[in-house]
Design a protein around this motif. Structure first.
Motif: not given
Lengths: 506, 134
Positions: B12-14, B16-17, B19-21, B23-24, B27, B111
């Motif tokens: 993904d070029d973003d 923030s996205v 980093r968040a993905l 994590r998910l 987890f 998620d």
């Protein structure tokens, strides 16, 4: 006038710069000087013993004579020292204006009268000239279409014309001698006066020829807008000031009307620019959805990851802190998108100010970045470092950039070109201008379209209204710049606009 | 095979996205690697180890997600792909439906949708790597 004292007196006479003639009480000339010979064109021996009436036909001899009412002494006493203007007659019969001063001279033969005779032709000519000038000036004053008031350096009115009487509603005799402040309460008299910094002449010199807008007050107390033009007038009483006073009520009304129309036109232009922005934002929905969905995605995923952290033991507080920090960042980022959108949608008067064009363009590029990504276009920013500030309305200039960028992307969409690059470039162009280029690698502009693309309602797009470039150009025009377009030698088109450099600094 | 050995690659070029993905996905008990572009992924060692590719369609500059998929097919690299996109339009949907991807998700997505799709892609019912608090 005999003996030693007579000799001395003769010496004095000859030394005098004026023509001197000594006359006895019978009106006969007893003595004269060289000046008198020259003035009147006689040899001395032709005048001595002759009646003074021969050279001063009237007004002199009569003054010396006793009459029924007074003695010769009294008659003379009345004239002593007074400058009397008479006429002299030369031997050839020609006449000239003279001024004589009389003084008594006691002698063995009784009281003699010494007359100092001054040729006042030059002065008389000057006076005559002045009188003519004054007459002419009065004529000019009356002929002038404006109200004319002549004021002395004390601020008192010394002369005025009929127009001035009419304009201000006074009779002439009610104004002459009165302070000009009565009819022009402010701004006129003050201009004539010397102060600590300047002489009256300097004060006046500063105002000459300049149209000064003031307020006039009529006799009935009503006021009206005037424009006055001042000019100096040298006179025997010192420098006078002539004020040409024009009633500009009509002009002011016309100007107010014009201003109103201009404001309306400007309002219309602003409305149009705003409508253009709303349309542009319509085109930006893709971009905005994209730009908002990215942070929203990160926020949702982070929040749900956070919920998962809460379900673990031991609780990873450090990770939770990281997650919350990321959420805050992304929320701010989404807020920024909204803020940029709102500032673009803002309706209001353009605020012209010095601004950093590069910064404004970066923000505009951000607004279309989502669109560019979806369309597979790379936007390349080539912004000149140290670009001088330009004067303009930030939002409208961003609108210009957005329109050009969106047009460029449209052109590349149609071209099907694989390498879709749109370059946004800034550069200084000379000492006074900044140039912005939007260069695409699209289809370029056909020869037939080149002359028409800036025309309102002309469009090459199937769903276009033909407003975009017309509005864009009008915005650039209002900013004192130029918008132009040309095809690139290696394909695609470049739209470029210039803007004047601001000297205010940002 | 424990989940931790199953690598989920995220393109993904973003930032923030990504980093968040990451994590998910972590987890949920998977290994995760993230890439800012298709090109980065293609040239990485992760290419051979990736059990599932979470792939953004509209990448800023360079290859798009669809282009990366075509490249992988051309290279005979078989990786289950989950497309994600922030852009929802008819054309994209048409393309997605015929793409042969195991799933596609429109951002922002729940998620569980993503994790279920990943679990489905890597095969078998994945168990959570971390024990839930009772």
């Amino acid at each position: 006038v005999n003996g030693e004292s007579g000799t001395n007196y003769r010496g004095l006479l000859e030394a005098a710069p004026d023509a001197m003639v000594v006359v006895n009480q019978d009106g006969a000339i007893v003595l004269l000087n060289l000046q008198a010979e020259k003035r009147f064109g006689y040899r001395r021996d032709e005048l001595v013993g002759q009646q003074v009436k021969n050279i001063i036909p009237e007004g002199f001899a009569e003054r010396l004579l006793a009459d029924g009412l007074r003695s010769a002494e009294d008659a003379l006493a009345q004239q002593i020292g007074t400058g009397i203007e008479l006429t002299g007659r030369r031997k050839d019969g020609s006449e000239f204006p003279i001024e004589i001063m009389l003084s008594p001279l006691e002698s063995a033969e009784g009281i003699l009268v010494t007359a100092a005779i001054r040729d006042i032709s030059v002065r008389k000519d000057a006076e005559k000239h002045l009188a003519q000038m004054e007459g002419r000036y009065r004529g000019l004053l009356e002929a002038a279409p404006d109200a004319m008031v002549v004021v002395n350096q004390d601020g008192a009115i010394v002369l005025l014309n009929l127009q001035a009487e009419k304009r201000f509603g006074y009779r002439r005799d009610e104004l002459v001698g009165q302070q000009v402040k009565n009819i022009i309460p402010e701004g006129f008299a003050e201009r004539l006066l010397a102060d600590g910094l300047r002489s009256a002449a300097d004060a006046l010199a500063q105002q000459i020829g300049t149209g000064i807008e003031l307020t006039g007050r009529r006799k009935d107390g009503t006021e009206f807008p005037i424009e006055i033009m001042l000019s100096p007038l040298e006179s025997a009483e010192g420098i006078l000031v002539t004020a040409a006073i024009r009633d500009i009520s009509v002009r002011t009304k016309a100007e107010a009307h014009l201003l109103q129309s201009e404001l309306e036109a400007q309002g219309l232009r602003n409305d149009l620019a705003h409508a253009g922005r709303v349309a542009t934002i319509g085109e930006l929905t893709t971009s905005l959805a994209h730009e908002l969905n990215q942070p929203l995605t990160a926020i949702l995923s982070n929040a749900q990851a956070g919920q998962r952290v809460l379900g673990t033991a031991p609780l990873d507080l450090e990770e939770l802190g990281e997650i919350l920090k990321d959420i805050v960042e992304d929320d701010k980022r989404a807020g920024e998108v909204i803020r940029r959108l709102r500032s673009l949608l803002r309706k209001g008067d353009p605020r012209m100010r010095a601004l950093d064009l590069n910064e404004a363009l970066v923000e505009a590029a951000r607004l279309v970045s989502g669109d560019a990504i979806v369309r597979g276009v790379s936007i390349r920013l080539e912004l000149a470092a140290g670009l001088p500030p330009v004067r303009g309305d930030r939002v409208q200039l961003q609108q210009v950039a957005l329109n050009l960028v969106l047009n460029g992307m449209d052109a590349m969409q149609d071209s099907g070109a694989r390498d879709r690059v749109l370059v946004l470039r800034t550069a200084t162009a000379g000492a006074k201008t900044v140039r912005v280029e939007v260069r695409d690698s699209g289809t370029g502009i056909s020869e037939g379209d080149m002359g028409k693309i800036f025309k309102t309602f002309y469009t090459t797009k199937p769903d276009g209204m033909g407003m975009g470039l017309a509005i864009t150009r009008s915005i650039v025009d209002v900013h004192g710049g130029r918008l132009e377009a040309h095809n690139n030698p290696d394909g695609g088109a470049t739209f470029a606009f210039t803007l004047p450099i601001s000297h205010e600094g940002t | 095979v424990p989940n931790t050995t199953r690598l989920v690659s995220i393109v993904d070029d973003d930032r923030s996205v990504r980093r968040a993905l990451r994590r998910l996905v972590q987890f949920a008990g998977f290994s995760a690697e993230t890439f800012a572009s298709a090109e980065d992924f293609l040239s990485s060692a992760a290419l051979d180890r990736t059990a599932c590719l979470v792939l953004d369609i509209h990448l800023n500059g360079g290859m798009s997600g669809f282009e990366l998929q075509a490249q992988l097919t051309a290279d005979r690299v078989v990786i289950p792909i989950i497309f994600i996109t922030a852009h929802d339009d008819v054309l994209t949907r048409e393309h997605l439906e015929t793409s042969g991807a195991v799933a596609y998700l429109f951002k922002p997505f729940n998620d569980e949708l993503l994790l279920d799709a990943i679990r489905g892609a890597v095969g078998g019912a994945a168990t959570h790597g971390l024990a839930p608090v009772s």
